[in-house]
Design a protein around this motif. Structure first.
Motif, PDB file in Angstrom:
ATOM      1  N   UNK A 234      -4.925   8.145   0.526  1.00 42.02           N
ATOM      2  CA  UNK A 234      -4.659   9.569   0.688  1.00 42.02           C
ATOM      3  C   UNK A 234      -3.366   9.902   1.398  1.00 42.02           C
ATOM      4  N   UNK A 235      -2.563   8.889   1.771  1.00 42.83           N
ATOM      5  CA  UNK A 235      -1.301   9.161   2.466  1.00 42.83           C
ATOM      6  C   UNK A 235      -0.358   9.941   1.554  1.00 42.83           C
ATOM      7  N   UNK A 236       0.287  10.959   2.095  1.00 44.41           N
ATOM      8  CA  UNK A 236       1.177  11.823   1.335  1.00 44.41           C
ATOM      9  C   UNK A 236       2.610  11.591   1.773  1.00 44.41           C
ATOM     10  N   UNK A 237       3.511  11.511   0.787  1.00 43.94           N
ATOM     11  CA  UNK A 237       4.913  11.264   1.114  1.00 43.94           C
ATOM     12  C   UNK A 237       5.521  12.399   1.918  1.00 43.94           C
ATOM     13  N   UNK A 238       5.010  13.635   1.748  1.00 44.38           N
ATOM     14  CA  UNK A 238       5.635  14.754   2.463  1.00 44.38           C
ATOM     15  C   UNK A 238       5.390  14.692   3.964  1.00 44.38           C
TER      16      UNK A 238
ATOM     17  N   UNK B  81      12.585  -0.378   9.750  1.00 47.86           N
ATOM     18  CA  UNK B  81      12.371  -0.944   8.425  1.00 47.86           C
ATOM     19  C   UNK B  81      12.974  -0.087   7.335  1.00 47.86           C
ATOM     20  N   UNK B  82      12.573  -0.351   6.110  1.00 46.40           N
ATOM     21  CA  UNK B  82      13.067   0.338   4.923  1.00 46.40           C
ATOM     22  C   UNK B  82      11.946   1.195   4.356  1.00 46.40           C
ATOM     23  N   UNK B  83      12.269   2.426   3.963  1.00 43.16           N
ATOM     24  CA  UNK B  83      11.264   3.337   3.431  1.00 43.16           C
ATOM     25  C   UNK B  83      11.604   3.805   2.034  1.00 43.16           C
ATOM     26  N   UNK B  84      10.602   4.343   1.352  1.00 40.25           N
ATOM     27  CA  UNK B  84      10.805   4.875   0.003  1.00 40.25           C
ATOM     28  C   UNK B  84       9.633   5.767  -0.351  1.00 40.25           C
TER      29      UNK B  84
ATOM     30  N   UNK C 131       3.985  -4.116   5.633  1.00 36.54           N
ATOM     31  CA  UNK C 131       4.213  -3.099   4.607  1.00 36.54           C
ATOM     32  C   UNK C 131       3.078  -2.088   4.681  1.00 36.54           C
ATOM     33  N   UNK C 132       3.427  -0.801   4.744  1.00 41.29           N
ATOM     34  CA  UNK C 132       2.451   0.279   4.754  1.00 41.29           C
ATOM     35  C   UNK C 132       2.686   1.142   3.524  1.00 41.29           C
ATOM     36  N   UNK C 133       1.631   1.432   2.790  1.00 34.47           N
ATOM     37  CA  UNK C 133       1.751   2.290   1.612  1.00 34.47           C
ATOM     38  C   UNK C 133       0.457   3.079   1.450  1.00 34.47           C
ATOM     39  N   UNK C 134       0.372   3.849   0.379  1.00 34.50           N
ATOM     40  CA  UNK C 134      -0.826   4.609   0.062  1.00 34.50           C
ATOM     41  C   UNK C 134      -1.271   4.313  -1.354  1.00 34.50           C
ATOM     42  N   UNK C 135      -2.376   4.903  -1.763  1.00 32.09           N
ATOM     43  CA  UNK C 135      -2.796   4.762  -3.154  1.00 32.09           C
ATOM     44  C   UNK C 135      -2.366   5.983  -3.968  1.00 32.09           C
TER      45      UNK C 135
ATOM     46  N   UNK D  70       0.176  14.724  -4.871  1.00 32.57           N
ATOM     47  CA  UNK D  70      -0.711  13.748  -5.503  1.00 32.57           C
ATOM     48  C   UNK D  70       0.075  12.535  -5.973  1.00 32.57           C
ATOM     49  N   UNK D  71       1.224  12.769  -6.576  1.00 32.95           N
ATOM     50  CA  UNK D  71       1.940  11.686  -7.252  1.00 32.95           C
ATOM     51  C   UNK D  71       2.875  10.908  -6.348  1.00 32.95           C
ATOM     52  N   UNK D  72       3.120  11.341  -5.112  1.00 32.02           N
ATOM     53  CA  UNK D  72       4.080  10.672  -4.240  1.00 32.02           C
ATOM     54  C   UNK D  72       3.394  10.175  -2.982  1.00 32.02           C
ATOM     55  N   UNK D  73       3.613   8.909  -2.658  1.00 33.10           N
ATOM     56  CA  UNK D  73       3.076   8.301  -1.442  1.00 33.10           C
ATOM     57  C   UNK D  73       4.206   7.556  -0.740  1.00 33.10           C
ATOM     58  N   UNK D  74       4.064   7.285   0.551  1.00 33.59           N
ATOM     59  CA  UNK D  74       5.129   6.563   1.254  1.00 33.59           C
ATOM     60  C   UNK D  74       4.999   5.057   1.067  1.00 33.59           C
ATOM     61  N   UNK D  75       6.128   4.382   1.186  1.00 31.84           N
ATOM     62  CA  UNK D  75       6.181   2.920   1.297  1.00 31.84           C
ATOM     63  C   UNK D  75       7.134   2.596   2.432  1.00 31.84           C
ATOM     64  N   UNK D  76       6.677   1.788   3.381  1.00 32.77           N
ATOM     65  CA  UNK D  76       7.510   1.379   4.512  1.00 32.77           C
ATOM     66  C   UNK D  76       7.380  -0.122   4.683  1.00 32.77           C
ATOM     67  N   UNK D  77       8.496  -0.827   4.783  1.00 34.67           N
ATOM     68  CA  UNK D  77       8.507  -2.279   4.933  1.00 34.67           C
ATOM     69  C   UNK D  77       9.365  -2.638   6.138  1.00 34.67           C
ATOM     70  N   UNK D  78       8.766  -3.348   7.080  1.00 36.77           N
ATOM     71  CA  UNK D  78       9.476  -3.760   8.297  1.00 36.77           C
ATOM     72  C   UNK D  78       9.336  -5.265   8.463  1.00 36.77           C
TER      73      UNK D  78
END
Length: 737
Positions: A347-351, A373-376, A572-576, A597-605
């Motif tokens: 349920x994580x939201x990119x916003x 880290x790096x995010x997207x 790495x942290x992300x969402x579904x 709904x369609x955008x979730x975060x990705x963070x890699x450290x």
């Protein structure tokens, strides 16, 4: 209405998508810097390189009119309709054309006056074994010519004149209707050429040749004036277009051959064109040229190379490429990385993370991940929450694993992230506060398992994440820890301390943690209308859960630092998928056109990722599994079509696969837009929406963004299935369903 439109659009796209071979995985590179709206970036000196040869081969060839070679992936016009059957006959590729062969032909794609070609006056195509003898040529829905095919049975070229005034639009729909016996292919067609005059078609396989000019012969794209090669892609930020130019002409004449004028141009919607003209004298040494594309960075753009003037000499373009700043550190030496932690926060939201971290998330964990880290922003693999979770934890696209509901069990033959790691000798531990994930099939390969039964009475996302810190963060052998947290998924159950940290005032409303479960059920049945105060409270409960995870993540990172394990640990942290909280009257569910709904975060450290960088381009949740496997030196199974986040050049020319579920929702994201093919009943074509400003897709940007539309159409036309393999899930019994 949105879901009905999406269902029709999905059927149109799946019918229009010819198969493409799975591209080879590019060499390791680094994450690209982000746009200014996505936070700070770093700019190391080592550049990333994106070759453009294949893009130009797949793009547009305009030589006195667009050219189509149906035997190659390249096309200036592409087939719209059922995927034709391809046969190989004596080394030549033929297409079993249906009775109605439709082509979408771009005409006058350039915007400068000297780019506009003369209107087409003829349509030619090569046929073989035509069952029928009549052909009708239809342009933009109007019949312009009826004619008979050649009577001989062998391969032959049919050429027919057409009125040039019929081509009044920049993109024309040309349809060939070939009569034939029922049940038999009406004709076999090799190529179709829409041109001005009787210019012969320039086939794709003649583009690449050896060019013998001084000092060294090179393999290059070659073509005679007047010709335009063009390709569309989303440009990396800070990119420079580089290439080597030469020209070949017959030798031995009494006069030196005239030069060829080469023009490199980059066009994007809403900004001035960037252009450079070069005079190339035939039979001279190679000339290196460069064009700065910084003003167009991050935008869908059209790159074109035009050859004009001397028609006796052919222009040669060697090693066309984009060079752009790189954002990630080199990968660690083999064997250096010892521990990978993957946190899937449902349920994580990119916003809540981009363009800046929400002020409510002040626990230190997320801020540290973004700072160090790096995010997207990543695109969710499916609209349905459970299907997205299976993709996020298995690495398989939703179209491949076919798991939709809680009662679906992932096929035992399907690879998962955990099982693939175990087969390579990597130890896998799994932690989750979602008891239904254990036993779903996506957990296949998990060794140690920590769930709610280990924390009776206090099974929350932050509690499960804290248990990882006590399980050992400095393993002696390669280890992967997969953590699946309900987090921001409904129903929401934050601790009272986290609620009071965000809102210490007494609350007397009806939106309680228990009520969020009721709202989730209502959201699955249709629209949910919330008052502003109730929507704010729902958002606060969502952020309170994330705050608990934020604090636990910060403690986890602190523990890694205390052990001195940071150089050997990747987190790495992300969402579904994102959870809508009342936006567009959606709660817990919603259409893919809704950005939350369609955008979730990705963070890699950690090892291999630069601090403070972001990745610009198309990133998917399934890329996380590919990243883990690549970082640990494990081959990625063919069914997993993700790309490592450390391979930046794969994201700019990459169009994400269609996201489809059994309910029929679909979407295709590139840059900041979503492309939705219109149903044929509504006129067909492509609709573009900006989900940030228009989540319901009520405003069509296609007419105002012609280059973005062309890129979307090309992406849909060349779309490939995510995998040649699909799995059939079985059914399981889940208590409480």
């Amino acid at each position: 209405m949105t879901r009905a439109r999406s269902a029709l659009a999905l059927s149109l796209v799946l019918a229009a998508c010819p198969r493409r071979e799975r591209p080879s995985r590019p060499a390791p590179a680094v994450a690209s810097p982000s746009s200014p709206t996505r936070g700070a970036t770093s700019t190391p000196a080592t550049p990333g390189v994106m070759p453009l040869d294949d893009l130009f081969r797949q793009g547009v060839i305009d030589t006195a009119g667009p050219v189509v070679d149906l035997g190659e992936r390249q096309s200036a016009a592409f087939v719209v309709g059922p995927n034709p059957d391809v046969d190989e006959v004596n080394g030549d590729t033929w297409i079993n054309a249906p009775a109605r062969l439709r082509l979408r032909v771009p005409l006058g794609t350039g915007r400068a006056p000297d780019d506009a070609p003369a209107p087409p006056t003829s349509v030619s195509f090569r046929v073989r074994r035509a069952a029928g003898r009549g052909v009708s040529i239809i342009v933009d829905g109007l019949l312009v010519r009826r004619a008979r095919l050649p009577s001989d049975a062998g391969p032959s070229v049919a050429s027919f004149t057409v009125p040039s005034d019929r081509f009044s639009r920049s993109v024309a729909d040309v349809e060939l209707r070939i009569g034939g016996a029922r049940g038999a292919p009406p004709a076999q067609v090799d190529w179709v050429h829409v041109a001005s005059g009787d210019a012969p078609p320039a086939l794709v396989n003649t583009l690449t040749n050896d060019v013998a000019v001084e000092p060294t012969p090179r393999r290059a794209l070659t073509f005679f004036p007047p010709t335009v090669l063009a390709a569309s892609l989303v440009l990396p930020r800070g990119a420079t277009w580089r290439a080597s130019l030469a020209a070949e002409a017959p030798r031995g004449g009494s006069r030196p051959p005239a030069p060829v004028i080469a023009r490199l141009r980059a066009e994007a919607d809403g900004v001035p064109d960037v252009e450079r003209r070069v005079t190339v004298r035939p039979n001279r040494p190679w000339t290196d040229v460069a064009l700065d594309l910084t003003p167009l960075g991050g935008r869908p753009a059209r790159l074109s190379i035009t050859a004009t003037e001397n028609t006796e000499a052919r222009l040669a373009v060697a090693a066309p490429r984009l060079e752009h700043p790189a954002g990630a550190a080199p990968p660690p030496p083999a064997g250096e990385l010892r521990h990978v932690v993957v946190v899937v926060l449902r349920g994580a939201r990119a916003d809540r993370f981009f363009p800046s971290l929400s002020s409510r998330l002040a626990g230190g964990g997320f801020a540290r991940m973004l700072r160090e880290g790096t995010g997207a922003e990543a695109t969710a693999p499916s609209l349905r929450s459970w299907s997205s979770l299976i993709s996020a934890t298995s690495g398989l696209p939703a179209e491949t694993h076919r798991v939709v509901e809680l009662t679906d069990l992932l096929d035992e033959e399907a690879p998962t992230l955990a099982s693939t790691l175990v087969e390579a000798g990597v130890r896998v531990r799994c932690f989750s506060d979602d008891p239904t994930w254990f036993g779903s099939g996506a957990d296949r390969g998990c060794g140690q398992r920590v769930g709610c039964e280990d924390h009776p009475g206090a099974c929350r996302a932050d509690t499960i994440l804290q248990s990882l810190a006590t399980a050992g963060l400095e393993p002696t052998s390669p280890t992967a820890s997969i953590v699946v947290l309900r987090g921001g998924a409904l129903p929401l159950d934050p601790s009272n301390d986290d609620i009071l940290a965000l809102d210490p005032q007494p609350y007397e409303g009806t939106v309680t943690p228990a009520q969020t479960a009721v709202l989730a059920q209502r959201g699955r049945r249709g629209d949910v209308r919330l008052e502003a105060a109730a929507q704010d409270r729902l958002g606060l409960l969502h952020d309170a859960v994330l705050l608990g995870v934020d604090r636990a993540l910060g403690a986890l990172l602190d523990r890694v630092e205390e052990l001195g394990a940071s150089p050997r640990t990747l987190v790495i942290v992300t969402g579904d998928r994102g959870t809508p909280l009342g936006e567009a009257r959606a709660v817990g569910d919603g259409p893919l056109s809704l950005r939350v709904v369609s955008s979730v975060p990705v963070m890699a450290r950690g090892a291999g990722f630069a601090a403070g960088a972001t990745i610009a381009g198309a990133v998917g949740v399934i890329d996380v599994a590919a990243t883990v496997l690549e970082r640990l030196g494990v081959p990625v199974p063919e069914a997993m079509t993700g790309v490592s986040l450390a391979r930046s050049q794969a994201f700019h020319d990459r169009v994400l696969p269609v996201v489809a579920t059994t309910r029929g929702e679909m979407g295709l994201r590139f840059a900041d837009l979503i492309a939705l093919p219109r149903p044929a009943a509504l006129g067909g074509g492509m609709q573009l929406i900006d989900p940030r400003e228009d989540p319901l897709g009520q405003s069509d940007l296609a007419l105002r963004l012609p280059i973005a539309r062309a890129l979307a159409e090309f992406g849909v036309a060349t779309l490939r299935p995510t995998s040649a393999t699909t799995y059939r899930p079985s059914t399981r019994v889940v208590p409480g369903t």
